[in-house]
Write a protein that holds these residues in place. Structure first.
Motif, PDB file in Angstrom:
ATOM      1  N   UNK B  82      15.655 -25.528 -16.909  1.00 52.31           N
ATOM      2  CA  UNK B  82      15.647 -26.582 -17.825  1.00 52.31           C
ATOM      3  C   UNK B  82      14.634 -27.509 -17.762  1.00 52.31           C
ATOM      4  N   UNK B  83      14.178 -27.814 -16.438  1.00 53.41           N
ATOM      5  CA  UNK B  83      12.911 -28.677 -16.376  1.00 53.41           C
ATOM      6  C   UNK B  83      11.505 -28.064 -16.911  1.00 53.41           C
ATOM      7  N   UNK B  84      11.589 -26.583 -16.731  1.00 47.28           N
ATOM      8  CA  UNK B  84      10.305 -25.950 -17.198  1.00 47.28           C
ATOM      9  C   UNK B  84      10.337 -25.927 -18.629  1.00 47.28           C
ATOM     10  N   UNK B  85      11.381 -25.797 -19.441  1.00 47.75           N
ATOM     11  CA  UNK B  85      11.487 -25.849 -20.834  1.00 47.75           C
ATOM     12  C   UNK B  85      10.996 -27.239 -21.196  1.00 47.75           C
ATOM     13  N   UNK B  86      11.286 -28.369 -20.547  1.00 48.40           N
ATOM     14  CA  UNK B  86      11.061 -29.430 -21.015  1.00 48.40           C
ATOM     15  C   UNK B  86       9.511 -29.751 -20.877  1.00 48.40           C
ATOM     16  N   UNK B  87       9.175 -29.175 -19.771  1.00 47.75           N
ATOM     17  CA  UNK B  87       7.527 -29.285 -19.667  1.00 47.75           C
ATOM     18  C   UNK B  87       6.924 -28.437 -20.765  1.00 47.75           C
ATOM     19  N   UNK B 118      12.135 -17.656  -8.046  1.00 51.54           N
ATOM     20  CA  UNK B 118      11.234 -16.984  -8.905  1.00 51.54           C
ATOM     21  C   UNK B 118      11.786 -15.718  -9.634  1.00 51.54           C
ATOM     22  N   UNK B 119      12.685 -14.937  -8.811  1.00 51.66           N
ATOM     23  CA  UNK B 119      13.329 -13.717  -9.356  1.00 51.66           C
ATOM     24  C   UNK B 119      14.154 -14.084 -10.473  1.00 51.66           C
ATOM     25  N   UNK B 120      15.069 -15.407 -10.401  1.00 53.19           N
ATOM     26  CA  UNK B 120      15.761 -15.642 -11.146  1.00 53.19           C
ATOM     27  C   UNK B 120      14.965 -16.389 -12.577  1.00 53.19           C
ATOM     28  N   UNK B 121      14.093 -16.985 -12.314  1.00 50.69           N
ATOM     29  CA  UNK B 121      13.307 -17.552 -13.381  1.00 50.69           C
ATOM     30  C   UNK B 121      12.311 -16.781 -14.093  1.00 50.69           C
ATOM     31  N   UNK B 122      12.187 -15.339 -13.524  1.00 49.10           N
ATOM     32  CA  UNK B 122      11.262 -14.723 -14.033  1.00 49.10           C
ATOM     33  C   UNK B 122      11.248 -14.379 -15.561  1.00 49.10           C
ATOM     34  N   UNK B 123      12.382 -14.351 -16.265  1.00 46.21           N
ATOM     35  CA  UNK B 123      12.487 -14.241 -17.820  1.00 46.21           C
ATOM     36  C   UNK B 123      11.798 -15.655 -18.475  1.00 46.21           C
ATOM     37  N   UNK B 124      12.146 -16.679 -17.888  1.00 48.85           N
ATOM     38  CA  UNK B 124      11.725 -17.914 -18.406  1.00 48.85           C
ATOM     39  C   UNK B 124      10.157 -17.941 -18.331  1.00 48.85           C
ATOM     40  N   UNK B 125       9.812 -17.750 -17.229  1.00 49.52           N
ATOM     41  CA  UNK B 125       8.208 -17.770 -16.736  1.00 49.52           C
ATOM     42  C   UNK B 125       7.515 -16.828 -17.869  1.00 49.52           C
ATOM     43  N   UNK B 131       2.748 -19.439 -15.113  1.00 47.29           N
ATOM     44  CA  UNK B 131       2.144 -18.494 -13.889  1.00 47.29           C
ATOM     45  C   UNK B 131       2.550 -19.142 -12.598  1.00 47.29           C
ATOM     46  N   UNK B 132       2.880 -18.424 -11.789  1.00 45.82           N
ATOM     47  CA  UNK B 132       3.281 -19.181 -10.604  1.00 45.82           C
ATOM     48  C   UNK B 132       1.926 -19.722  -9.678  1.00 45.82           C
ATOM     49  N   UNK B 133       2.403 -20.558  -8.738  1.00 52.07           N
ATOM     50  CA  UNK B 133       1.061 -20.982  -8.014  1.00 52.07           C
ATOM     51  C   UNK B 133       0.334 -19.749  -7.136  1.00 52.07           C
TER      52      UNK B 133
END
Lengths: 169, 141
Positions: B82-87, B118-125, B131-133
Motif C-alpha cells: 500500500x505504501x509503495x502504491x502511495x509512492x 520481497x517475494x510477496x511484493x514481487x508482483x507489485x514491484x 527496483x529493489x536496493x
C-alpha cells in the motif's frame, strides 16, 4: 508585498504561509535553523526535505521522467533519483568511520606530551630529594631493619641469611 | 504481522506475553485492565487504509512511514504494498526504494524476513517498475 516576494525567493522550503507585517518593520528574516532539516537516520527513513534542494537541468528532466512509467527508467536513473532525495543509503549510514584511529592517535600523543612535561618538571621544578634517599642512608636503613628482624616469617628478614651475611638464594 | 514481543507489566508480573518466533503472528495480548485490544488484522487493515488514501500527500506518506518504522515490528507485505502504491501516486521513486531499505533494516538479525517480503511484493514491484536496493547495488557500500 515585500513579504510575498521574499516568500517566492525561498522556493521549495516549507514556510508558514501566514506572514504578518508588524509596526511597519516588515518580515523577520527566516533563519535556516528554523526550517525543516535533512538528516539520515535509520529510525526516520523519510526526512522532511529532499537532500538536493536546487536541481540541475538534468535532474529536473529526470524528475519529469519520474512522473511517467518507472519501468522506463534505467538503473542509473533510479539511483540518481534516489541520490536527489537522499544523501546516504542505509548501507552507507551504518558504515563505520576511521575516526577511532584519529582518536587513539590523539590520545596517545597527548599522553606522550604530558610525559614530556612531567620529565621537564622533575628536572627544573622540583628541588632535591630528601637526604634519606642517599644510598648510604638507605644501606643503614636496611641494616637496621634486618637487625630488628623486621618481617621474619615470610618477609624481609626471612630472606636474609644472617650466618653468611647475604640474601638467601 | 511479525512481532517478537516480550513484555513485563510495570505494575508487577501479573501478565506475561511469551516471546514468539518472529514469523508467526502472535495473539496481541497487552496488560490493559480495560479497553479493547487491537488485533493484528485490525492493525494491518488500519495501515493499509492509511496508505490507500487516493489523494495522500507527501507529508502523510512520510509521517506514516516514519511512524510505522518506529513500531517494534516489521510491517506486513500488504502494508508495504500500500505504501509503495502511495509512492507511485506521488511520483516518488526514491521513497519507494527507501521504504524497502527501511523494512530490511527493521528485520534486523532475522535475515529471512526481507527475502520473504520481497517475494510477496514481487508482483507489485514488477507492476510499478520499482527496483529493489539489491538490484541497484545500493545495499553494498
Amino acid at each position: 508585498m515585500l513579504a510575498t516576494r521574499a516568500l517566492r525567493l525561498l522556493g521549495k522550503r516549507a514556510i508558514s504561509t501566514s506572514v504578518c507585517v508588524r509596526g511597519g518593520h516588515g518580515v523577520a528574516k527566516i533563519e535556516a535553523y528554523t526550517l525543516p532539516a535533512y538528516f539520515d537516520r535509520r529510525e526516520n527513513p523519510l526526512p522532511d526535505i529532499c537532500y538536493v534542494q536546487d536541481l540541475s537541468a538534468e535532474q529536473a528532466s529526470l524528475k519529469e521522467k519520474e512522473q511517467g512509467s518507472w519501468a522506463a527508467l534505467s538503473n542509473e536513473e533510479k539511483v540518481a533519483l534516489y541520490r536527489i532525495s537522499f544523501k546516504q543509503s542505509f548501507a552507507e549510514m551504518g558504515e563505520g568511520t576511521a575516526e577511532w584511529k584519529s582518536v587513539i592517535g590523539g590520545v596517545l600523543f597527548v599522553v606522550g606530551f604530558t610525559g614530556l612535561i612531567v620529565l621537564w618538571q622533575r628536572k627544573y621544578v622540583y628541588g632535591p630529594v630528601p637526604h634519606t634517599f642517599d644510598p648510604e642512608w638507605k644501606a643503614k636503613e636496611l641494616q637496621r631493619m634486618l637487625d630488628m628482624r623486621m618481617n621474619p616469617v615470610e618477609g624481609l628478614s626471612a630472606k636474609w641469611d644472617s650466618e653468611n651475611k647475604q640474601w638467601k638464594k | 504481522m511479525f512481532r517478537a514481543v516480550f513484555r513485563l507489566s510495570s505494575t508487577g508480573a501479573r501478565c506475561l506475553v511469551r516471546s514468539k518466533p518472529s514469523i508467526s503472528a502472535p495473539l496481541a495480548s497487552r496488560c490493559y485492565s480495560h479497553g479493547r485490544v487491537e488485533t493484528d488484522e485490525e492493525f494491518d487493515a488500519r495501515w493499509v487504509t492509511y496508505f490507500s488514501k487516493p489523494d495522500i500527500d507527501a507529508w502523510e506518506l512520510r509521517k506514516g512511514m516514519n511512524t510505522l518504522i518506529g513500531y517494534d515490528l516489521v510491517p506486513e507485505a500488504k502494508i508495504v504494498d500500500s505504501a509503495l502504491r502511495a509512492c507511485r501516486r506521488l511520483n516518488d521513486m526514491a521513497s519507494a526504494i527507501r521504504i524497502l531499505e527501511a523494512v530490511k533494516d527493521k528485520a534486523g538479525p532475522h535475515k529471512e524476513i526481507y527475502p520473504y517480503l520481497i517475494q510477496e511484493l514481487q508482483p507489485t514491484l514488477s507492476e510499478l517498475g520499482i527496483s529493489t536496493p539489491e538490484q541497484l547495488g545500493m545495499d553494498k557500500l
